[in-house]
Design a protein around this motif. Sequence first.
Motif, PDB file in Angstrom:
ATOM      1  N   GLU A 175       0.832  -1.201   0.000  1.00 18.23           N
ATOM      2  CA  GLU A 175       0.000   0.000   0.000  1.00 18.23           C
ATOM      3  C   GLU A 175       0.869   1.255   0.000  1.00 18.23           C
ATOM      4  O   GLU A 175       0.621   2.197  -0.762  1.00 18.23           O
ATOM      5  CB  GLU A 175      -0.914   0.006   1.223  1.00 18.23           C
ATOM      6  CG  GLU A 175      -1.823   1.230   1.285  1.00 18.23           C
ATOM      7  CD  GLU A 175      -2.663   1.274   2.546  1.00 18.23           C
ATOM      8  OE1 GLU A 175      -3.640   2.036   2.571  1.00 18.23           O
ATOM      9  OE2 GLU A 175      -2.339   0.556   3.510  1.00 18.23           O
ATOM     10  N   LEU A 176       1.890   1.257   0.822  1.00 19.57           N
ATOM     11  CA  LEU A 176       2.781   2.412   0.910  1.00 19.57           C
ATOM     12  C   LEU A 176       3.483   2.662  -0.419  1.00 19.57           C
ATOM     13  O   LEU A 176       3.600   3.810  -0.871  1.00 19.57           O
ATOM     14  CB  LEU A 176       3.805   2.173   2.022  1.00 19.57           C
ATOM     15  CG  LEU A 176       4.801   3.292   2.309  1.00 19.57           C
ATOM     16  CD1 LEU A 176       4.075   4.571   2.705  1.00 19.57           C
ATOM     17  CD2 LEU A 176       5.751   2.871   3.426  1.00 19.57           C
ATOM     18  N   ARG A 177       3.921   1.599  -1.064  1.00 20.35           N
ATOM     19  CA  ARG A 177       4.606   1.749  -2.353  1.00 20.35           C
ATOM     20  C   ARG A 177       3.673   2.329  -3.410  1.00 20.35           C
ATOM     21  O   ARG A 177       4.049   3.235  -4.168  1.00 20.35           O
ATOM     22  CB  ARG A 177       5.137   0.388  -2.816  1.00 20.35           C
ATOM     23  CG  ARG A 177       5.815   0.421  -4.183  1.00 20.35           C
ATOM     24  CD  ARG A 177       6.366  -0.943  -4.550  1.00 20.35           C
ATOM     25  NE  ARG A 177       5.342  -1.963  -4.589  1.00 20.35           N
ATOM     26  CZ  ARG A 177       4.520  -2.155  -5.622  1.00 20.35           C
ATOM     27  NH1 ARG A 177       4.606  -1.376  -6.697  1.00 20.35           N
ATOM     28  NH2 ARG A 177       3.619  -3.104  -5.592  1.00 20.35           N
ATOM     29  N   LEU A 178       2.434   1.855  -3.457  1.00 22.94           N
ATOM     30  CA  LEU A 178       1.494   2.316  -4.475  1.00 22.94           C
ATOM     31  C   LEU A 178       1.060   3.760  -4.235  1.00 22.94           C
ATOM     32  O   LEU A 178       0.881   4.530  -5.189  1.00 22.94           O
ATOM     33  CB  LEU A 178       0.274   1.391  -4.506  1.00 22.94           C
ATOM     34  CG  LEU A 178       0.547  -0.013  -5.056  1.00 22.94           C
ATOM     35  CD1 LEU A 178      -0.648  -0.924  -4.828  1.00 22.94           C
ATOM     36  CD2 LEU A 178       0.890   0.045  -6.538  1.00 22.94           C
ATOM     37  N   VAL A 179       0.894   4.140  -2.984  1.00 23.44           N
ATOM     38  CA  VAL A 179       0.534   5.531  -2.692  1.00 23.44           C
ATOM     39  C   VAL A 179       1.689   6.456  -3.074  1.00 23.44           C
ATOM     40  O   VAL A 179       1.475   7.572  -3.560  1.00 23.44           O
ATOM     41  CB  VAL A 179       0.152   5.699  -1.210  1.00 23.44           C
ATOM     42  CG1 VAL A 179      -0.085   7.169  -0.874  1.00 23.44           C
ATOM     43  CG2 VAL A 179      -1.110   4.904  -0.895  1.00 23.44           C
ATOM     44  N   ASN A 180       2.909   5.995  -2.885  1.00 18.56           N
ATOM     45  CA  ASN A 180       4.066   6.778  -3.330  1.00 18.56           C
ATOM     46  C   ASN A 180       4.089   6.918  -4.850  1.00 18.56           C
ATOM     47  O   ASN A 180       4.484   7.962  -5.380  1.00 18.56           O
ATOM     48  CB  ASN A 180       5.362   6.124  -2.843  1.00 18.56           C
ATOM     49  CG  ASN A 180       5.822   6.654  -1.500  1.00 18.56           C
ATOM     50  OD1 ASN A 180       6.148   7.829  -1.365  1.00 18.56           O
ATOM     51  ND2 ASN A 180       5.830   5.792  -0.496  1.00 18.56           N
ATOM     52  N   VAL A 181       3.672   5.869  -5.559  1.00 17.38           N
ATOM     53  CA  VAL A 181       3.577   5.950  -7.022  1.00 17.38           C
ATOM     54  C   VAL A 181       2.541   6.998  -7.416  1.00 17.38           C
ATOM     55  O   VAL A 181       2.756   7.795  -8.340  1.00 17.38           O
ATOM     56  CB  VAL A 181       3.215   4.575  -7.620  1.00 17.38           C
ATOM     57  CG1 VAL A 181       2.912   4.704  -9.113  1.00 17.38           C
ATOM     58  CG2 VAL A 181       4.352   3.586  -7.410  1.00 17.38           C
ATOM     59  N   ALA A 182       1.407   7.005  -6.717  1.00 15.71           N
ATOM     60  CA  ALA A 182       0.367   8.004  -6.987  1.00 15.71           C
ATOM     61  C   ALA A 182       0.907   9.414  -6.775  1.00 15.71           C
ATOM     62  O   ALA A 182       0.674  10.322  -7.591  1.00 15.71           O
ATOM     63  CB  ALA A 182      -0.837   7.758  -6.082  1.00 15.71           C
ATOM     64  N   ASP A 219       0.923  13.228   1.035  1.00 15.36           N
ATOM     65  CA  ASP A 219       2.085  13.284   1.927  1.00 15.36           C
ATOM     66  C   ASP A 219       1.689  12.899   3.351  1.00 15.36           C
ATOM     67  O   ASP A 219       2.402  12.154   4.034  1.00 15.36           O
ATOM     68  CB  ASP A 219       2.693  14.690   1.917  1.00 15.36           C
ATOM     69  CG  ASP A 219       3.461  14.982   0.632  1.00 15.36           C
ATOM     70  OD1 ASP A 219       3.835  14.020  -0.064  1.00 15.36           O
ATOM     71  OD2 ASP A 219       3.676  16.172   0.322  1.00 15.36           O
ATOM     72  N   ARG A 220       0.551  13.408   3.790  1.00 13.14           N
ATOM     73  CA  ARG A 220       0.065  13.048   5.128  1.00 13.14           C
ATOM     74  C   ARG A 220      -0.308  11.570   5.191  1.00 13.14           C
ATOM     75  O   ARG A 220      -0.056  10.894   6.197  1.00 13.14           O
ATOM     76  CB  ARG A 220      -1.144  13.911   5.488  1.00 13.14           C
ATOM     77  CG  ARG A 220      -0.820  15.386   5.680  1.00 13.14           C
ATOM     78  CD  ARG A 220      -2.058  16.185   6.000  1.00 13.14           C
ATOM     79  NE  ARG A 220      -2.697  15.725   7.225  1.00 13.14           N
ATOM     80  CZ  ARG A 220      -3.882  16.178   7.670  1.00 13.14           C
ATOM     81  NH1 ARG A 220      -4.537  17.094   6.968  1.00 13.14           N
ATOM     82  NH2 ARG A 220      -4.397  15.715   8.779  1.00 13.14           N
ATOM     83  N   GLN A 221      -0.906  11.075   4.121  1.00 16.73           N
ATOM     84  CA  GLN A 221      -1.295   9.665   4.072  1.00 16.73           C
ATOM     85  C   GLN A 221      -0.063   8.767   4.121  1.00 16.73           C
ATOM     86  O   GLN A 221      -0.054   7.741   4.814  1.00 16.73           O
ATOM     87  CB  GLN A 221      -2.091   9.412   2.789  1.00 16.73           C
ATOM     88  CG  GLN A 221      -2.801   8.073   2.728  1.00 16.73           C
ATOM     89  CD  GLN A 221      -3.721   7.984   1.514  1.00 16.73           C
ATOM     90  OE1 GLN A 221      -4.195   9.004   1.001  1.00 16.73           O
ATOM     91  NE2 GLN A 221      -3.963   6.786   1.042  1.00 16.73           N
ATOM     92  N   ILE A 222       0.981   9.155   3.410  1.00 16.79           N
ATOM     93  CA  ILE A 222       2.221   8.373   3.397  1.00 16.79           C
ATOM     94  C   ILE A 222       2.859   8.360   4.783  1.00 16.79           C
ATOM     95  O   ILE A 222       3.331   7.319   5.261  1.00 16.79           O
ATOM     96  CB  ILE A 222       3.196   8.941   2.343  1.00 16.79           C
ATOM     97  CG1 ILE A 222       2.679   8.629   0.931  1.00 16.79           C
ATOM     98  CG2 ILE A 222       4.595   8.365   2.527  1.00 16.79           C
ATOM     99  CD1 ILE A 222       3.412   9.368  -0.169  1.00 16.79           C
ATOM    100  N   GLU A 223       2.868   9.506   5.447  1.00 19.69           N
ATOM    101  CA  GLU A 223       3.426   9.569   6.801  1.00 19.69           C
ATOM    102  C   GLU A 223       2.664   8.643   7.747  1.00 19.69           C
ATOM    103  O   GLU A 223       3.270   7.933   8.565  1.00 19.69           O
ATOM    104  CB  GLU A 223       3.367  11.007   7.318  1.00 19.69           C
ATOM    105  CG  GLU A 223       4.329  11.964   6.621  1.00 19.69           C
ATOM    106  CD  GLU A 223       4.152  13.393   7.097  1.00 19.69           C
ATOM    107  OE1 GLU A 223       3.326  13.608   8.021  1.00 19.69           O
ATOM    108  OE2 GLU A 223       4.822  14.290   6.563  1.00 19.69           O
TER     109      GLU A 223
END
Length: 256
Positions: A69-76, A171-175
Amino acid sequence: MGRIKPGGGYRELRSFQIATIIYDATWRFCEQYLDARSRMSDQMIQAARSGRQNIAEGSRASSASSQTELRLVNVARSSLEELLLDYEDFLRHRHLPQWAPDSPEAMEVRRSGVFDRTDMTDRSNRTDQSATRQSDDLRYSVYNRWLDHAEPSIRANATICLIHQANYLLDRQIEALEREFIDEGGYSEQLAAARLAERNRKKQDMTDQSDRTDPVPECPKCGKPMVLRTVRNGKSAGRQFWGCTGYPECKGIVEV
């Protein structure tokens, strides 16, 4: 270990909602102002699509792995950053003005984002297609006076404002995902930890069982280790006893 955590629910994420508006606005923008066969048009649409789809895919993958999930949100997040540069390039190459972040125009777009958020779609991860379409259209309509404006510079600038909002939320979601991954891990991480714990438990059980096993006694006559034997004949047939390993020289026995 708890049950597998639910995935999905991405339609309730504000980042996904704004990314959907950005994707729709970019599609219309490219359709009207760029050659459909151009590489820039294709890249902008694909970047906008990637920003939206990877949020959804990451949310669905969260039930299997927080790391995925973290990797895909970073791709987004990266895709929307790429799209941001494309819009800035569009304005710069055509000598069109770009709004400053604190300009009245940009501030007005940001203020328009405060609207009714009581939408109940996707509460159970069973998408109501008609309700979802209505919700998407409603959210887009909040910004359509800019996103459907006749001036391409106004469209581009408004979309840039929305991209900044989406990036801030991502950015907040990734944190938050990073903290969750460090503290808890996803299902696959929890499964690995549970597997290791079960393996250690079985080893401990075997150790405990070994500790409970009666030790092999020494022969009371010669001191040699003894072996467990069984009487074969006579009225005591079947009875077990400890016999000396030095038999027949030593006939020492110990009752079990």
